[in-house]
Design an enzyme around this catalytic site. Structure first.
Site, PDB file in Angstrom:
ATOM      1  N   ASN A 180      32.507  38.741  36.465  1.00 30.71           N
ATOM      2  CA  ASN A 180      32.785  37.367  36.042  1.00 30.71           C
ATOM      3  C   ASN A 180      34.168  36.926  36.510  1.00 30.71           C
ATOM      4  O   ASN A 180      35.125  37.689  36.405  1.00 30.71           O
ATOM      5  CB  ASN A 180      32.731  37.273  34.509  1.00 30.71           C
ATOM      6  CG  ASN A 180      31.392  37.708  33.942  1.00 30.71           C
ATOM      7  OD1 ASN A 180      30.348  37.392  34.506  1.00 30.71           O
ATOM      8  ND2 ASN A 180      31.408  38.436  32.842  1.00 30.71           N
ATOM      9  N   HIS A 188      37.432  42.732  37.222  1.00 36.60           N
ATOM     10  CA  HIS A 188      36.676  43.943  36.888  1.00 36.60           C
ATOM     11  C   HIS A 188      35.203  43.785  37.214  1.00 36.60           C
ATOM     12  O   HIS A 188      34.649  42.694  37.132  1.00 36.60           O
ATOM     13  CB  HIS A 188      36.845  44.313  35.410  1.00 36.60           C
ATOM     14  CG  HIS A 188      36.551  43.195  34.458  1.00 36.60           C
ATOM     15  ND1 HIS A 188      37.455  42.194  34.187  1.00 36.60           N
ATOM     16  CD2 HIS A 188      35.450  42.902  33.725  1.00 36.60           C
ATOM     17  CE1 HIS A 188      36.938  41.346  33.311  1.00 36.60           C
ATOM     18  NE2 HIS A 188      35.710  41.749  33.028  1.00 36.60           N
TER      19      HIS A 188
HETATM   20  P1  5GP Z   1      34.465  40.169  30.712  1.00 32.66           P
HETATM   21  O1  5GP Z   1      33.852  39.418  29.577  1.00 32.66           O
HETATM   22  O2  5GP Z   1      35.879  39.741  30.962  1.00 32.66           O
HETATM   23  O3  5GP Z   1      33.629  40.178  31.960  1.00 32.66           O
HETATM   24  O4  5GP Z   1      34.486  41.688  30.235  1.00 32.66           O
HETATM   25  C1  5GP Z   1      35.559  42.266  29.579  1.00 32.66           C
HETATM   26  C2  5GP Z   1      35.070  43.592  29.043  1.00 32.66           C
HETATM   27  O5  5GP Z   1      36.184  44.343  28.648  1.00 32.66           O
HETATM   28  C3  5GP Z   1      34.161  43.463  27.804  1.00 32.66           C
HETATM   29  O6  5GP Z   1      32.889  44.036  28.099  1.00 32.66           O
HETATM   30  C4  5GP Z   1      34.909  44.224  26.730  1.00 32.66           C
HETATM   31  O7  5GP Z   1      34.075  44.977  25.888  1.00 32.66           O
HETATM   32  C5  5GP Z   1      35.837  45.110  27.536  1.00 32.66           C
HETATM   33  N1  5GP Z   1      37.067  45.451  26.847  1.00 32.66           N
HETATM   34  C6  5GP Z   1      37.921  44.574  26.243  1.00 32.66           C
HETATM   35  N2  5GP Z   1      38.965  45.239  25.714  1.00 32.66           N
HETATM   36  C7  5GP Z   1      38.769  46.561  26.008  1.00 32.66           C
HETATM   37  C8  5GP Z   1      39.522  47.735  25.708  1.00 32.66           C
HETATM   38  O8  5GP Z   1      40.572  47.721  25.083  1.00 32.66           O
HETATM   39  N3  5GP Z   1      39.010  48.906  26.170  1.00 32.66           N
HETATM   40  C9  5GP Z   1      37.845  48.972  26.876  1.00 32.66           C
HETATM   41  N4  5GP Z   1      37.435  50.189  27.264  1.00 32.66           N
HETATM   42  N5  5GP Z   1      37.119  47.878  27.159  1.00 32.66           N
HETATM   43  C10 5GP Z   1      37.573  46.674  26.719  1.00 32.66           C
END
Ligand code: 5GP
Length: 140
Positions: free
Chosen positions: A89, A102
């Protein structure tokens, strides 16, 4: 390159916040998502502090490109998942909650129920013709 060193992923990279690491090289880090959609849900990030794909350096891009298939192979071998999605995303309105680039690698098991909203409609060929040419020439 975008310098935004305040995200939670910067703290993971610096070791200030712990993570379940599954891979690391000079330019790339991968770890398990804290709220997995399925077992083995992994995040693969560049060490470069960059928010979205369009801002990524060629060096990080090439290292990510090399690392992703290797990481996928290890995940499917260890989890036994034969199918998986890679989701990436860019921008808050596109569902990005952490502004550090990511890739999600999300294994899908026979019993998996997670879904991704996808409502396609047929292409407009007249617009597509203009659009494809414009992007093609932009890419030179
Ligand atoms: P996005 O919504 O930005 O594509 O995904 C961000 C991802 O980061 C989410 O799936 C969320 O669960 C993960 N995430 C957020 N904070 C942390 C963290 O502190 N540790 C880990 N391992 N994952 C995280």
């Amino acid at each position: 390159m975008s310098r935004n060193g305040n995200t939670i992923f910067s703290l993971i990279l610096s070791g200030e916040i712990p993570s379940h690491k599954i891979y690391e090289d000079e330019f790339v880090y991968a770890f398990l998502d804290i709220n997995p959609l399925s077992r083995g849900h992994t995040l693969v990030i560049p060490k470069e502090e960059c928010s979205t794909m369009d801002l990524l350096s060629e060096k990080s891009a090439s290292s990510l490109g090399m690392a992703l298939p290797k990481i996928c192979r290890a995940i499917i071998k260890i989890t036994g998942a034969e199918n998986y999605n890679i989701i990436q995303n860019n921008g808050e309105k596109a569902g990005q909650t952490v502004p550090h680039l990511h890739f999600h690698i999300i294994p899908r098991y026979p019993e998996s129920t997670h879904s991704f909203v996808w409502n396609p409609s047929p292409i407009d060929h007249s617009d597509a013709s203009e659009l494809s040419k414009a992007i093609f020439y932009e890419l030179g």
